[in-house]
Design a protein around this motif. Sequence first.
Motif, short mmCIF file in Angstrom:
data_model
loop_
_atom_site.label_atom_id
_atom_site.label_comp_id
_atom_site.label_asym_id
_atom_site.label_seq_id
_atom_site.Cartn_x
_atom_site.Cartn_y
_atom_site.Cartn_z
N LEU B 411 0.83 -1.21 0.00
CA LEU B 411 0.00 0.00 0.00
C LEU B 411 0.86 1.25 0.00
CD1 LEU B 411 -2.32 -1.10 2.93
CD2 LEU B 411 -2.98 -1.02 0.54
N PRO B 412 0.56 2.18 -0.88
CA PRO B 412 1.29 3.46 -0.83
C PRO B 412 0.66 4.40 0.20
CG PRO B 412 -0.19 3.45 -2.70
CD PRO B 412 -0.40 2.14 -1.98
N LEU B 413 1.45 5.32 0.68
CA LEU B 413 0.92 6.34 1.61
C LEU B 413 1.66 7.65 1.39
CD1 LEU B 413 -0.78 7.18 4.07
CD2 LEU B 413 1.03 6.36 5.53
N HIS B 414 0.97 8.60 0.84
CA HIS B 414 1.52 9.95 0.74
C HIS B 414 0.38 10.94 0.68
CE1 HIS B 414 0.61 9.68 -3.56
NE2 HIS B 414 1.23 8.53 -3.56
N SER B 415 0.72 12.21 0.80
CA SER B 415 -0.35 13.19 1.00
C SER B 415 -1.18 13.42 -0.24
CB SER B 415 0.26 14.51 1.48
OG SER B 415 1.22 14.94 0.54
N ALA B 416 -0.66 13.04 -1.43
CA ALA B 416 -1.44 13.29 -2.63
C ALA B 416 -2.48 12.20 -2.90
CB ALA B 416 -0.52 13.43 -3.84
N LEU B 417 -2.48 11.17 -2.07
CA LEU B 417 -3.48 10.12 -2.25
C LEU B 417 -4.84 10.62 -1.82
CD1 LEU B 417 -1.93 6.84 -0.85
CD2 LEU B 417 -2.51 7.35 -3.20
N SER B 418 -5.86 10.00 -2.35
CA SER B 418 -7.19 10.36 -1.89
C SER B 418 -7.33 9.89 -0.44
CB SER B 418 -8.24 9.68 -2.75
OG SER B 418 -8.29 8.31 -2.45
N VAL B 419 -8.23 10.53 0.26
CA VAL B 419 -8.37 10.22 1.67
C VAL B 419 -8.73 8.75 1.87
CG1 VAL B 419 -9.60 10.85 3.76
CG2 VAL B 419 -9.08 12.58 2.07
N ALA B 420 -9.60 8.24 0.98
CA ALA B 420 -10.01 6.85 1.12
C ALA B 420 -8.82 5.92 0.96
CB ALA B 420 -11.07 6.52 0.08
N ASP B 421 -7.93 6.25 0.03
CA ASP B 421 -6.76 5.41 -0.17
C ASP B 421 -5.78 5.53 0.98
OD1 ASP B 421 -7.60 4.25 -2.45
OD2 ASP B 421 -6.62 5.66 -3.81
N GLN B 422 -5.69 6.73 1.54
CA GLN B 422 -4.83 6.88 2.72
C GLN B 422 -5.33 6.00 3.85
OE1 GLN B 422 -4.10 10.86 4.04
NE2 GLN B 422 -3.19 11.50 2.10
N ASP B 423 -6.63 5.95 4.00
CA ASP B 423 -7.21 5.20 5.11
C ASP B 423 -6.95 3.71 5.01
OD1 ASP B 423 -8.09 7.28 6.55
OD2 ASP B 423 -10.19 7.16 5.93
N LYS B 424 -6.64 3.26 3.82
CA LYS B 424 -6.44 1.82 3.66
C LYS B 424 -5.28 1.30 4.49
CE LYS B 424 -8.13 1.15 -0.95
NZ LYS B 424 -7.60 1.12 -2.29
N VAL B 425 -4.32 2.15 4.80
CA VAL B 425 -3.19 1.65 5.57
C VAL B 425 -3.63 1.21 6.97
CG1 VAL B 425 -1.57 3.09 4.32
CG2 VAL B 425 -2.47 3.88 6.50
N PHE B 426 -4.80 1.63 7.38
CA PHE B 426 -5.28 1.22 8.70
C PHE B 426 -6.07 -0.08 8.64
CE2 PHE B 426 -4.97 5.88 8.89
CZ PHE B 426 -4.00 5.97 9.85
N ASP B 427 -6.34 -0.56 7.45
CA ASP B 427 -7.05 -1.82 7.33
C ASP B 427 -6.15 -2.97 7.78
OD1 ASP B 427 -9.25 -0.54 6.45
OD2 ASP B 427 -8.88 -0.88 4.32
N VAL B 428 -6.78 -4.10 7.98
CA VAL B 428 -6.04 -5.25 8.50
C VAL B 428 -5.75 -6.21 7.36
CG1 VAL B 428 -6.02 -6.96 10.33
CG2 VAL B 428 -7.49 -4.96 10.52
N ALA B 429 -4.55 -6.77 7.36
CA ALA B 429 -4.23 -7.76 6.34
C ALA B 429 -4.81 -9.10 6.77
CB ALA B 429 -2.72 -7.87 6.19
N PRO B 430 -5.21 -9.93 5.80
CA PRO B 430 -5.73 -11.25 6.16
C PRO B 430 -4.63 -12.10 6.79
CG PRO B 430 -5.53 -11.00 3.78
CD PRO B 430 -5.26 -9.68 4.36
N PRO B 431 -5.01 -13.18 7.50
CA PRO B 431 -4.00 -14.00 8.18
C PRO B 431 -2.94 -14.48 7.20
CG PRO B 431 -6.21 -14.74 8.73
CD PRO B 431 -6.36 -13.67 7.70
N GLY B 432 -1.71 -14.49 7.64
CA GLY B 432 -0.62 -14.98 6.79
C GLY B 432 -0.10 -13.94 5.81
N VAL B 433 -0.72 -12.76 5.84
CA VAL B 433 -0.30 -11.71 4.92
C VAL B 433 0.13 -10.49 5.74
CG1 VAL B 433 -1.08 -10.15 3.10
CG2 VAL B 433 -1.87 -12.52 3.13
N ARG B 434 1.21 -9.88 5.31
CA ARG B 434 1.65 -8.66 5.99
C ARG B 434 1.36 -7.46 5.11
NH1 ARG B 434 5.14 -10.66 9.87
NH2 ARG B 434 6.11 -12.62 9.24
N LYS B 435 1.10 -6.34 5.78
CA LYS B 435 1.00 -5.10 5.02
C LYS B 435 2.40 -4.59 4.76
CE LYS B 435 -1.71 -2.94 7.97
NZ LYS B 435 -2.43 -1.83 8.61
#
Lengths: 161, 1145
Positions: B411-435
Amino acid sequence: MWVALGPVGDMPCLLTLQMECEAERRPLGVFECQLCALTAPYSYVGQQPPGAQSVALLEESYVMRDPFTPNKDRFLILGSRCSVCGRLVCVGPVGKPRAAGAAFPLSPWLGPHDCSFFYSKRFCLPCVRENIDAFPQEIQQDLEKREVPSKRPASQPGSRT
Amino acid sequence: MPPPRTWEGRGPRDRPPAPSQEEDPEKWDWNCPETRRLFEDAFFGDEDYIRQGSEECQKFWTFFERLQRFQNLKTTRKEEKDSRHPKHSIPALADLPRAYDPRYRINLSVLGPDARRSRGLGRRLAPERVSEFRQALLHYLDFGQKQAFGRLAKLQRERMALPIAQYGDRILQTLKEHQVVVVAGDTGCGKSTQVPQYLLAAGFSHVACTQPRRIACISLAKRVGFESLSQYGSQVGYQIRFESTRSAATKIVFLTVGLLLRQIQREPRLPQYQVLIVDEVHERHLHNDFLLGILRRLLPQRPDLKVILMSATINISLFSSYFGSAPVVQVPGRLFPITVVYQPQEAEPTTSKSEKLDPRPFLRVLEAIDNKYPPEERGDLLVFLSGMAEISAVLEAAQTYASHTQRWAVLPLHSALSVADQDKVFDVAPPGVRKCILSTNIAETSVTIDGIRFVVDSGKVKEMSYDPQAKLQRLQEFWISQASAEQRKGRAGRTGPGVCFRLYAESDYDAFAPYPVPEIRRVALDALVLQMKGMSVGDPRTFPFIEPPPPTSLETAICYLRDQGALDSSEALTPIGSLLAQLPVDVVIGKMLILGSMFHLAEPVLTIAAALSVQSPFTRGAQSNPECVAARRPLESDQGDPFTLFNVFNTWVQVKSERSRNSRRWCRHRGIEEHRLYEMANLRRQFKELLEDHGLLARAQASKPGDSYSRLRQRRERQALYQLKRQHEQGQGRRRKVLRLQEDQDGCSSDEDRGGAASQGGGDNVDIQDVKFKLRHNLEQLQAAASSAQALTRDQMALLKLVLGRGLYPQLAIPDPFNSGRKDSDQIFHTKTKQGAVLHPTCIFANSPEVLHTQEQEARGSDGSRDDKDKMSSRHQLLAFVSLLETNKPYLVNCVRIPALQSLLLFSRSLDTNGDCCRLVADGWLELQLVDSESAVRLLAASLRLRAHWESALDRQLAHQARWRMEDKDDEETDPVNRKEVAALSRELLQFTASKVSYSLRRLTGLEIQNLYVGPQTITAAPSLPGLFGCSTPSPHPTKGGYAVTDFLTYSCLTSDADLYSDCLRTFWTCPHCDLHMPFTPLERIAHESTCPEAPQDGPPGAEEAAPEPLQKASALQRPYHCEACQKDFLFTPTEVLRHRRQHV
C-alpha cells in the motif's frame, strides 16, 4: 445540576437542549474508590437517577451520566458505601454474573478495581473475605475463583530507544 | 457488546399469528413480533430507559434470546439446595437472602407494568411471563452497567500505565513554581493526551494546547474528551481553520499554532488563557518558532500565564535555555526494543543520477522477512521513501513480488493520495499476509499506524527548500537527520519488539545532522514578515527568534513585500499591507481578494482564490486515463488553470444542488479528488467571512425564504441532515476492514472505484462529507454564485483576468519564441530569474499550447533584418503563475494567460523607454518594440492615467476600510468607492486591454541587461515643460539616466543608436481631448495628456451607473472619443463617431 429532559418530542429542541445541558450539568464532586483509587466525577447520589423514572437503584449510589453514550438519560453507577464498614467503594469487579456466565462476552477485569460486589447490599471485598461464611455457597465459590487467577502478564518490557 | 442482529430469519412469515395470552406455556413464543410488541408497549414507552423501536430495543431482544438459550441449558441443574446458616451478628449480614438467586446480585430494579399506568396491558400478559421479561430486563441493564463500568476502569488502568502517569504530580508541582516548564518525552509516553487532563484535574479551566497539524487537533480533542469522560460533553474541544467545537463550557481547546497566532494578533496578551501548552516544539515549524518568540516577550507582561513546552527528547536544552533555563521534566518513552540492521547499498552501477530508484534493496528486505519470520507471526512493514516517484517505483516491484508470494499487501501512503486510499493503511491484512506500507515521511510523525514490526529506512527525504534569490521553491532530496532516523526506527517498536533496516551505513548515520533543518531556515518568509509587521513586533531582523532565519531570506521577504506594495520604503505597512496582514492568506491571494471586491467581482474571485490555495484537485493517475481526460475537457478553460478550477468548482456545486448524491461519482469520473473541493468550499466561505469582517464585502442578507412553508421545509432538511451526521458519528465512522489480497495486486487503476464502492457499501450509505457540506454551507447561495459565474460577461472575464494579473504580478513568464515549433509537452517558458521552466502536465497550456502562440497572420511589419522571434503582433501573451516549483525541472504551477503589453504597462514596477517611446523595457527584463511612436505614447499616457485612477480608487477603498474598522461597524455604506467611479475605471481598463497595437516582445539577454541604460547624464537639461507635469517636473534619473516621470516610469533612459536626438525631436500632434495642435516631443506629449484639462478624469459626471456596457470587439481603427454632448468616453472608429454624433442632433 442534571436537567431532566422531560418529554422532548421535538427535534430542534433536542439540539438546543444538548448544548444547554452541557453547561448546566455540573458534577457534584469526584467519586474516589477508597480501595482502588478509581476516580470519576459524579453528578447524582441516591436511588432514583434523574432521567430514568422506570429504573430504581437498590442502594444509595454515586452515579454519573454514562460517558460512553450520547444518550443523556443513560446513567452509570460508580459505587456506593459498603454496608458493613461504610467505606466508599466502586462497583468493580464487574466479573461474570453467574446467571449469565460464559454466554456473555464480558472481559474479566480483575485487578486494580476488584473492590466490591452486590448481594442484596453492597459489600467491599475485604469485608466479604472477613465474613465469607455469611454468604451463600455460590458467592463463596465465586470469590474463590476470583482469587485464583494469576496476575495478568506484565506488558511492559524495558523501554529502549 | 454483541453486534446488533436483526431477527428477520425468524420473521413473521414463518410464524403463526400472535398467540393469545391464555394459551398454554408450551406454545409461548417470545420470538413472535406481536408478543414482543405487547411487551415493548408496556415497558419501552417514551419515558422509559429503553424506547420502543430504538437500536437499544433491538439490542435488548438479541440479549434476551441469548439469555433464554443460556437459561434453558441451566434449568435442569437449577435446583437450589437450601443451606441453613445461623444468623449473623453483623446486622448488614444478618438478613442476607439465604437461597441464592442471581437477581440478588443486581443493584437495580425495574418498575412492573402495573406501576406504569399501562392501559390494562398487565392483564393481557401472563404474570410469569412478565416476571421473566423483567428479569431479563434487569440482567440487561446490569450487563450494560458492567460493560460501561468496565470501560471506565479499563480507561483508568490504561492511563495509569502510561509512562507519564508517574510524572503528573511533578509536572503540576513544577508548573506551580515556574512560569515555563519543558516536558520532554518520546513517542508513546502519553504527554499529548495526559498533560491536558492533569491540568483539567488540577482545576485549570482555560487551557489551550497548540498542535502543528489540524488533524492532530481533532484526534487529540476526541481522545482527550473520551479519556476525560466528556466525549459527549463540551469541556474538551478543538478549533481549526474551518471547524470549531469550542463553546463557553470548553476548558481545554486544541488549536493550530497559526490560529493561536491570529488570536494573539487580535488580543496580544491572550487574556482568554491560563495555561498554554505548545506541543511538538522540537519539530521547529515556522509558526512554532515564531510563537515561542512571541511568548518569550509576552511572559513578563502576563506573570499569571503558564506555559508548557512539550517536545520529543531532542535538543531540550535549546528550549530550556531560551526561556531562562526553564525546568525540564523528562519522561521516558514506551518503546519495545528494536534491532537495527544496517544494510548499506552497494554502489550499484547507475547510469545517471536521475534514473529511477532501484527497488532491489527493498525487495531483498521483503524476502529476508519472508525467509526469517513465519507468516503466523504477525507484524507489518513500513518503508520510508523520499517521495512519490520513489514510492511508485518500489510499489511496482513489490507488487510483482507480492503476487508471487501471496504474502504481502502493498500500500502506498503519501499526502497526494485520496483520503479513502490513505485510510487503507489502517485496514487489516488477512491472516498470513503482511501489510507493506510505502510511505513518505508523513508516517514519521503525522500518521501513526499500529502493528508495525519492521521498518525500512531509505535515509532520504524530499523537502521543500527555498531559494530566496530566485524566489523559487525546490523539492530536493536530502539525507535525513539522526533525529528523523530515530523517529522512523521508533515506529517499529510501538506494539512489540521490532526490527529496523537502514539502507545506509552506520558511518552515514553518524554523519547525519543531529536535527532536521528548522523550517525557518528553508522556506519563504513573506507571510511571516507580513504577520510580524501586522503584530507590530518590531523589526523582523532583530526579533529574538530561538534560532534566527538567514538574513538573506528576511531581506528577500521584505523586498518582496515592498514590491507587492505591502510595505512602503520605510518598511512600514501600507494600507493594503495592513489589510493583507489581517488575512491569513498568501499575499498574492490577499491582493486578488481586495482587488476583486473593489471591482464587484467578489464572488468569482472568492472561488478562484480558494481554488488556488488548496492542493490541486486533479488526481495524478487520471491524467493517463483517456476517459477522465475526456470528461474533464468541457471544464477546461483556455484562459488558464485558475479558470479551469473555477469551472470545476462551479459545476460541482451545480451537481451537488441538482442531483445531490451524485457528486462523489461525478468527481470520480473526472479524476477529481472531491475532498479538495470541500476544502475549497470551506476556504471560500472563510475568505468571504474575512472580506465581510473587514468591510470589503457587504454582509449577505440572511436570505430568508419568503413563505413559512419553505422555511419549514428548510428547517426539516437541516434537521434530517443533523440526524444523519449524529448517526454517522455514533457509528464511529469508518471501521477497519480486512484488506483483500487479490485486489491489491491489480494495481491502482481500479483503486478509485473500489474505494468508493467499499466506502459506500460499508453499511451506511451516507456520504458524510456531503452531509457536513450541506450543514456548513448555504447551498442555495453557493449555487447562485456558481450560476452567476457561468453568466460572466466577456468584460467581467477580462476584468477578472486583470485582477488575477495584478494579484500575481510580478510572477510572470514569457513563452520561449520557438515554442510554436515544439511538441506540446516541450513548451518552455522563462521567468525573470529562471530560464527553461515547463508547465505542469495538468496545465491547460500544456495540452493546448497554441492559444499562447502569436498568430502568424498577425505578423506584419517585420523588416527583413529581424529574427523570427521578434515577430510583430498585437497578441503577445505572458503567463502569470501562482508558484514556481522545482522538482526535477522547474514547473510553473497554476498559470493564466494575460496580454503582454497592456499588463506590463499596467503592472510593472519599472518601465523604461527610449526617446520616442517605441522601445519599452519592463522590470528590466522584458523588451517591447512598438511599431509607431504615436500609439506607443498614447498607450503609455493612457496607462499612466489608469494606474493613477486605479491607485486612488484602491486607496479610498482601503481608507474606507480602515475607517470602517475604527468606527463601530454599523456603517451601512457598503460601497466605499463610488460605483460610478469603479464602473468608469472598469470601462477604461477594458478599453485599454482591448487596444490593438503591433509590437514585438522578447526577454533581454544578460549582456543587454548590463548595458541597458544610458546612465546619469551630465549635460542634459530638464525638458522645459513648465506646468505640463502638474506640480512635479521630471527629474533626471540618478542611475539610469533619462527622466523619472513617475516612481515607475523613466523616460529616455534606454541606450539605443537612434536615441541620440530623439528626446528633442518634435513632431506635430493634436491632442484628442483639447484639440491643441502643436509640435511635441514624446515626453511633452505624455505630459500634456496626463494633465490635459479636457481628458477624462474620474469618470465623467452624470454617467449612468449601469454595469459596464458590453464592448464591441475593438478594432484597430478605434480611437478614444470623448463626446461633449453626453459627457462620455468611447472607443470609436471614425464611422462610429459620426453615428454617435448624429444621436445628439
